[in-house]
Design an enzyme around this catalytic site. Structure first.
Site, PDB file in Angstrom:
ATOM      1  N   GLU A  78       0.844  -1.211   0.000  1.00 53.68           N
ATOM      2  CA  GLU A  78       0.000   0.000   0.000  1.00 53.68           C
ATOM      3  C   GLU A  78       0.874   1.253   0.000  1.00 53.68           C
ATOM      4  O   GLU A  78       0.551   2.253  -0.642  1.00 53.68           O
ATOM      5  CB  GLU A  78      -0.937   0.003   1.210  1.00 53.68           C
ATOM      6  CG  GLU A  78      -1.941  -1.124   1.219  1.00 53.68           C
ATOM      7  CD  GLU A  78      -2.753  -1.234  -0.066  1.00 53.68           C
ATOM      8  OE1 GLU A  78      -3.357  -0.231  -0.481  1.00 53.68           O
ATOM      9  OE2 GLU A  78      -2.779  -2.324  -0.666  1.00 53.68           O
ATOM     10  N   TRP A 132       1.629   1.864  -3.431  1.00 50.79           N
ATOM     11  CA  TRP A 132       0.549   2.518  -4.192  1.00 50.79           C
ATOM     12  C   TRP A 132       0.689   4.036  -4.067  1.00 50.79           C
ATOM     13  O   TRP A 132       0.527   4.787  -5.029  1.00 50.79           O
ATOM     14  CB  TRP A 132      -0.835   2.093  -3.667  1.00 50.79           C
ATOM     15  CG  TRP A 132      -1.384   0.873  -4.322  1.00 50.79           C
ATOM     16  CD1 TRP A 132      -1.447  -0.377  -3.777  1.00 50.79           C
ATOM     17  CD2 TRP A 132      -1.949   0.770  -5.642  1.00 50.79           C
ATOM     18  NE1 TRP A 132      -2.018  -1.234  -4.680  1.00 50.79           N
ATOM     19  CE2 TRP A 132      -2.350  -0.575  -5.822  1.00 50.79           C
ATOM     20  CE3 TRP A 132      -2.179   1.681  -6.680  1.00 50.79           C
ATOM     21  CZ2 TRP A 132      -2.944  -1.024  -7.000  1.00 50.79           C
ATOM     22  CZ3 TRP A 132      -2.770   1.227  -7.856  1.00 50.79           C
ATOM     23  CH2 TRP A 132      -3.151  -0.107  -8.005  1.00 50.79           C
ATOM     24  N   ASN A 158     -10.427   2.716   3.080  1.00 50.87           N
ATOM     25  CA  ASN A 158     -10.083   2.534   1.666  1.00 50.87           C
ATOM     26  C   ASN A 158     -11.125   1.722   0.893  1.00 50.87           C
ATOM     27  O   ASN A 158     -11.496   2.077  -0.223  1.00 50.87           O
ATOM     28  CB  ASN A 158      -8.714   1.851   1.541  1.00 50.87           C
ATOM     29  CG  ASN A 158      -8.327   1.663   0.091  1.00 50.87           C
ATOM     30  OD1 ASN A 158      -8.240   2.628  -0.661  1.00 50.87           O
ATOM     31  ND2 ASN A 158      -8.107   0.427  -0.320  1.00 50.87           N
ATOM     32  N   TRP A 187     -20.570  11.599 -19.409  1.00 51.11           N
ATOM     33  CA  TRP A 187     -20.854  11.707 -17.973  1.00 51.11           C
ATOM     34  C   TRP A 187     -22.148  12.477 -17.755  1.00 51.11           C
ATOM     35  O   TRP A 187     -22.485  13.391 -18.515  1.00 51.11           O
ATOM     36  CB  TRP A 187     -19.720  12.433 -17.249  1.00 51.11           C
ATOM     37  CG  TRP A 187     -18.392  11.753 -17.325  1.00 51.11           C
ATOM     38  CD1 TRP A 187     -17.293  12.195 -17.988  1.00 51.11           C
ATOM     39  CD2 TRP A 187     -18.021  10.494 -16.750  1.00 51.11           C
ATOM     40  NE1 TRP A 187     -16.251  11.300 -17.857  1.00 51.11           N
ATOM     41  CE2 TRP A 187     -16.668  10.243 -17.089  1.00 51.11           C
ATOM     42  CE3 TRP A 187     -18.694   9.553 -15.963  1.00 51.11           C
ATOM     43  CZ2 TRP A 187     -15.985   9.098 -16.690  1.00 51.11           C
ATOM     44  CZ3 TRP A 187     -18.004   8.417 -15.560  1.00 51.11           C
ATOM     45  CH2 TRP A 187     -16.667   8.196 -15.917  1.00 51.11           C
ATOM     46  N   TRP A 221      -9.544   7.937  -7.671  1.00 50.01           N
ATOM     47  CA  TRP A 221     -10.773   8.233  -8.428  1.00 50.01           C
ATOM     48  C   TRP A 221     -10.700   7.699  -9.849  1.00 50.01           C
ATOM     49  O   TRP A 221     -11.657   7.113 -10.362  1.00 50.01           O
ATOM     50  CB  TRP A 221     -11.066   9.745  -8.419  1.00 50.01           C
ATOM     51  CG  TRP A 221     -11.890  10.074  -7.216  1.00 50.01           C
ATOM     52  CD1 TRP A 221     -11.454  10.524  -6.010  1.00 50.01           C
ATOM     53  CD2 TRP A 221     -13.311   9.878  -7.089  1.00 50.01           C
ATOM     54  NE1 TRP A 221     -12.508  10.623  -5.128  1.00 50.01           N
ATOM     55  CE2 TRP A 221     -13.656  10.240  -5.766  1.00 50.01           C
ATOM     56  CE3 TRP A 221     -14.313   9.429  -7.939  1.00 50.01           C
ATOM     57  CZ2 TRP A 221     -14.966  10.169  -5.297  1.00 50.01           C
ATOM     58  CZ3 TRP A 221     -15.621   9.359  -7.477  1.00 50.01           C
ATOM     59  CH2 TRP A 221     -15.943   9.718  -6.167  1.00 50.01           C
ATOM     60  N   TRP A 246     -16.457  11.739 -12.578  1.00 52.15           N
ATOM     61  CA  TRP A 246     -15.635  11.394 -11.409  1.00 52.15           C
ATOM     62  C   TRP A 246     -14.965  12.626 -10.806  1.00 52.15           C
ATOM     63  O   TRP A 246     -14.627  12.649  -9.629  1.00 52.15           O
ATOM     64  CB  TRP A 246     -14.582  10.340 -11.785  1.00 52.15           C
ATOM     65  CG  TRP A 246     -13.665  10.747 -12.912  1.00 52.15           C
ATOM     66  CD1 TRP A 246     -13.879  10.551 -14.237  1.00 52.15           C
ATOM     67  CD2 TRP A 246     -12.411  11.445 -12.810  1.00 52.15           C
ATOM     68  NE1 TRP A 246     -12.830  11.081 -14.976  1.00 52.15           N
ATOM     69  CE2 TRP A 246     -11.918  11.624 -14.128  1.00 52.15           C
ATOM     70  CE3 TRP A 246     -11.649  11.915 -11.753  1.00 52.15           C
ATOM     71  CZ2 TRP A 246     -10.701  12.275 -14.397  1.00 52.15           C
ATOM     72  CZ3 TRP A 246     -10.444  12.566 -12.016  1.00 52.15           C
ATOM     73  CH2 TRP A 246      -9.982  12.734 -13.328  1.00 52.15           C
TER      74      TRP A 246
HETATM   75  C1  LIG Z   1     -11.309   7.262  -4.479  1.00 47.53           C
HETATM   76  C2  LIG Z   1     -10.098   7.218  -3.582  1.00 47.53           C
HETATM   77  C3  LIG Z   1      -9.582   8.390  -3.065  1.00 47.53           C
HETATM   78  C4  LIG Z   1      -8.443   8.370  -2.223  1.00 47.53           C
HETATM   79  N1  LIG Z   1      -7.940   9.561  -1.735  1.00 47.53           N
HETATM   80  C5  LIG Z   1      -6.818   9.535  -0.962  1.00 47.53           C
HETATM   81  C6  LIG Z   1      -6.257  10.750  -0.475  1.00 47.53           C
HETATM   82  O1  LIG Z   1      -6.720  11.857  -0.779  1.00 47.53           O
HETATM   83  N2  LIG Z   1      -5.172  10.668   0.346  1.00 47.53           N
HETATM   84  C7  LIG Z   1      -4.606   9.448   0.688  1.00 47.53           C
HETATM   85  O2  LIG Z   1      -3.616   9.435   1.440  1.00 47.53           O
HETATM   86  N3  LIG Z   1      -5.101   8.303   0.208  1.00 47.53           N
HETATM   87  C8  LIG Z   1      -6.195   8.301  -0.588  1.00 47.53           C
HETATM   88  N4  LIG Z   1      -6.708   7.123  -1.047  1.00 47.53           N
HETATM   89  C9  LIG Z   1      -6.002   5.863  -0.757  1.00 47.53           C
HETATM   90  C10 LIG Z   1      -6.446   5.136   0.529  1.00 47.53           C
HETATM   91  O3  LIG Z   1      -7.831   5.019   0.559  1.00 47.53           O
HETATM   92  C11 LIG Z   1      -5.966   5.833   1.802  1.00 47.53           C
HETATM   93  O4  LIG Z   1      -4.593   6.101   1.717  1.00 47.53           O
HETATM   94  C12 LIG Z   1      -6.198   4.925   3.018  1.00 47.53           C
HETATM   95  O5  LIG Z   1      -7.559   4.646   3.159  1.00 47.53           O
HETATM   96  C13 LIG Z   1      -5.674   5.623   4.258  1.00 47.53           C
HETATM   97  O6  LIG Z   1      -5.922   4.832   5.389  1.00 47.53           O
HETATM   98  P1  LIG Z   1      -4.735   4.190   6.221  1.00 47.53           P
HETATM   99  O7  LIG Z   1      -3.736   5.250   6.551  1.00 47.53           O
HETATM  100  O8  LIG Z   1      -5.334   3.431   7.328  1.00 47.53           O
HETATM  101  O9  LIG Z   1      -4.094   3.203   5.151  1.00 47.53           O
HETATM  102  P2  LIG Z   1      -3.211   1.884   5.328  1.00 47.53           P
HETATM  103  O10 LIG Z   1      -4.010   0.769   4.757  1.00 47.53           O
HETATM  104  O11 LIG Z   1      -2.690   1.735   6.684  1.00 47.53           O
HETATM  105  O12 LIG Z   1      -2.018   2.160   4.305  1.00 47.53           O
HETATM  106  C14 LIG Z   1      -0.820   2.848   4.702  1.00 47.53           C
HETATM  107  C15 LIG Z   1      -0.590   4.059   3.838  1.00 47.53           C
HETATM  108  O13 LIG Z   1      -0.387   3.668   2.488  1.00 47.53           O
HETATM  109  C16 LIG Z   1      -0.916   4.674   1.623  1.00 47.53           C
HETATM  110  N5  LIG Z   1      -1.987   4.060   0.822  1.00 47.53           N
HETATM  111  C17 LIG Z   1      -2.774   3.027   1.168  1.00 47.53           C
HETATM  112  N6  LIG Z   1      -3.601   2.704   0.157  1.00 47.53           N
HETATM  113  C18 LIG Z   1      -3.329   3.568  -0.842  1.00 47.53           C
HETATM  114  C19 LIG Z   1      -3.861   3.751  -2.157  1.00 47.53           C
HETATM  115  N7  LIG Z   1      -4.811   2.952  -2.665  1.00 47.53           N
HETATM  116  N8  LIG Z   1      -3.377   4.767  -2.901  1.00 47.53           N
HETATM  117  C20 LIG Z   1      -2.394   5.566  -2.428  1.00 47.53           C
HETATM  118  N9  LIG Z   1      -1.852   5.440  -1.202  1.00 47.53           N
HETATM  119  C21 LIG Z   1      -2.313   4.445  -0.420  1.00 47.53           C
HETATM  120  C22 LIG Z   1      -1.450   5.777   2.507  1.00 47.53           C
HETATM  121  O14 LIG Z   1      -0.439   6.741   2.664  1.00 47.53           O
HETATM  122  C23 LIG Z   1      -1.729   5.041   3.811  1.00 47.53           C
HETATM  123  O15 LIG Z   1      -1.717   5.882   4.945  1.00 47.53           O
HETATM  124  C24 LIG Z   1      -7.838   7.123  -1.906  1.00 47.53           C
HETATM  125  C25 LIG Z   1      -8.377   5.937  -2.429  1.00 47.53           C
HETATM  126  C26 LIG Z   1      -9.492   5.975  -3.257  1.00 47.53           C
HETATM  127  C27 LIG Z   1     -10.045   4.692  -3.809  1.00 47.53           C
END
Ligand SMILES: Cc1cc2nc3c(=O)[nH]c(=O)nc-3n(C[C@H](O)[C@H](O)[C@H](O)COP(=O)(O)OP(=O)(O)OC[C@H]3O[C@@H](n4cnc5c(N)ncnc54)[C@H](O)[C@@H]3O)c2cc1C
Length: 463
Positions: free
Chosen positions: A273, A276, A340, A305, A381, A358
């Site tokens: 993650e 990602w 997420n 859209w 998105w 979107w």
């Molecule tokens: C539509 C959409 C919008 C999102 N907008 C954001 C946003 O504005 N800011 C944001 O930080 N994340 C965003 N994410 C990614 C992800 O949802 C969040 O990072 C995550 O939910 C944060 O929770 P956590 O810190 O517990 O993540 P954990 O599961 O603990 O993951 C650790 C870290 O990995 C990174 N990460 C995890 N998943 C992703 C991912 N899919 N994409 C990019 N980085 C990721 C984040 O920095 C996160 O804190 C988005 C995902 C989607 C599908």
């Protein structure tokens, strides 16, 4: 004198720009608020307040190193460049250090700042502190940037070593009061939004809070991350995203802590993650058009859209009549954060079932997220709307009810955020139909019909 310009790197630990400046000698720290730019970028009040509170903590941490933090306000990025030039001249700076930010506006601003500083005879250095590997260096066998996550992540893992920690250096000789610069203002008067007291409890500021969270997560929960991370009613993820986005904790510390936790598959899944996050930063760097409101796959910009204000309002307010979507949208409004799995469900519901642009959803998320980050949000998105880097085809459309039954099987998450459904049993809570209470809406869209509509829109798109 050496100047560090803080932006989304609000910490002293393992901060590459700060450490490089300290190696050269005495340091002044600078922060420039740009309220008009915040508005243009749709930065959420909850996130701006998080920045304010972290800056107060940063000021205290810097003062322990006898480094003064000077704050100033400019309307926007061009204004901030003028302030930097004023500061470099007034303080007779030898060097300027900044940690790179990757969205296009920020890249352009930093190019201008670096050349303006050099014209003044100041050594200006940009550091790649926000990411694990410098953009431009993760390339495929043909020397091209990756467009798909899995090969990108595999290449990163080959390239990545356990990252070093920035060296610990001694303090300035004394905490002087630097001469005043253009636009200088006290930290609390930088045009912040009115704070809400609950934000402080939800998202405590400071490096200590962030480090404790990371330590706690990597001591135990990370071991179960692979199994638990998709269930919004469980504390299965780190919730570190606000601190990572604002740079209150370093990405290298996260990678290192997970690697050293040695607890099986969980940490490796978590590190994926983190990759990602890395991937989307590389994407916005290599493909500037995504910074300009355009689809990553530009041929999909011609999709038909819909722009239905009523459907959008129901989605924003958590009143779509689809319980898991409504619970998620209310979680966002109440806490500034969304799980997420729910970000994917709500984004796909908006872009596929409602067939709304979107970009409306992307903007709404930015306006409300405490962790709003352009690259991750835009990437998430576009992934959900199938206009982005997703390797799967457009006909992957989540059914929100099936998702709800799978990932919130007992309905606990729905019950918490949609209390009007709390009396329903675990079967009907996902799709209440006629069992719904009067105050809860009927679904605003038929899931089967809307799925067909989305498939037809993609199939018939003239590209
Ligand atoms: C539509 C959409 C919008 C999102 N907008 C954001 C946003 O504005 N800011 C944001 O930080 N994340 C965003 N994410 C990614 C992800 O949802 C969040 O990072 C995550 O939910 C944060 O929770 P956590 O810190 O517990 O993540 P954990 O599961 O603990 O993951 C650790 C870290 O990995 C990174 N990460 C995890 N998943 C992703 C991912 N899919 N994409 C990019 N980085 C990721 C984040 O920095 C996160 O804190 C988005 C995902 C989607 C599908």
């Amino acid at each position: 004198m050496n100047v560090v310009w803080f932006r989304t790197d609000l910490r002293i630990e393992d901060n590459l720009a700060l450490e490089a400046a300290r190696q050269r000698g005495e340091v002044i720290a600078l922060y420039i608020a740009t309220p008009d730019q915040w508005q243009t970028h749709n930065d959420a009040p909850i996130k701006l307040d998080f920045w304010r509170r972290n800056l107060l903590e940063l000021e205290k941490a810097l003062s322990r190193l006898k480094i003064p933090l000077v704050c100033a306000q400019a309307p926007d990025y061009p204004g901030s460049i003028e302030i930097i030039c004023s500061a470099l001249s007034v303080w007779q700076a030898d060097s300027l250090h900044l940690n790179a930010e990757y969205p296009l506006n920020e890249v352009r601003r930093d190019h201008q700042v670096l050349s303006a500083a050099r014209e003044l005879g100041v050594e200006a250095v940009i550091h790649h502190d926000q990411i694990l590997i410098e953009p431009g260096s993760v390339l495929n066998n043909s020397g091209e940037p990756f467009k798909v996550f899995t090969p990108f992540s595999k290449k990163c893992r080959v390239m990545l070593q356990l990252p070093d920690r920035a060296e610990k250096l001694g303090p300035n000789s004394s905490l002087g009061v630097p001469e005043a610069i253009k636009g200088q203002k006290p930290l609390e008067e930088l045009g912040w939004p009115a704070p809400e007291s609950r934000w402080t409890d939800l998202w405590p500021a400071g490096e200590k809070a962030a480090r404790e969270k990371l330590k706690h997560f990597c001591s135990q929960p990370v071991a179960g991350y692979k199994q638990n991370r998709d269930f919004p009613a469980l504390p299965g993820t780190s919730t570190l995203s606000p601190w990572l986005t604002s740079g209150v904790i370093s990405i290298r510390d996260c990678w290192r802590e997970a690697t050293l936790s040695h607890s099986g598959e969980g940490p490796e899944t978590w590190k994926n993650e983190l990759l990602w996050r890395e991937f989307y930063k590389h994407i916005i760097f290599h493909y500037p058009h995504v910074n300009m409101n355009k689809a990553f796959r530009q041929e999909l910009d011609s999709l038909p859209w819909r722009y239905d204000e009523n459907d959008f309002k129901a989605w924003c307010e958590g009143k779509t009549g689809i319980p898991i979507v409504d619970a998620a949208m209310r979680q966002l409004k109440e806490t500034g954060w969304m799980h997420n799995r729910l970000r994917m469900i709500t984004a796909m519901f908006l872009s596929k079932n409602l067939l709304l642009d979107w970009r409306w959803g992307e903007k709404w998320f930015m306006e409300h997220l405490v962790d709003g980050d352009f690259s991750a949000n835009n990437g998430g998105w576009q992934w959900s709307a199938s206009t982005g880097t997703d390797a799967a085809p457009y006909f992957r459309i989540f059914n929100p009810i099936t998702q709800s039954q799978r990932f919130d099987a007992q309905g606990d998450f729905i019950r918490y955020f949609v209390p009007e459904l709390s009396e329903l049993d675990e079967k009907s809570i996902h799709d209440p139909g006629m069992l719904k209470p009067a105050e809860y809406p009927l679904p605003i869209v038929d899931l089967k019909m809307s799925r067909q509509r989305a498939l037809a829109a993609f199939k018939n798109n003239k590209f």
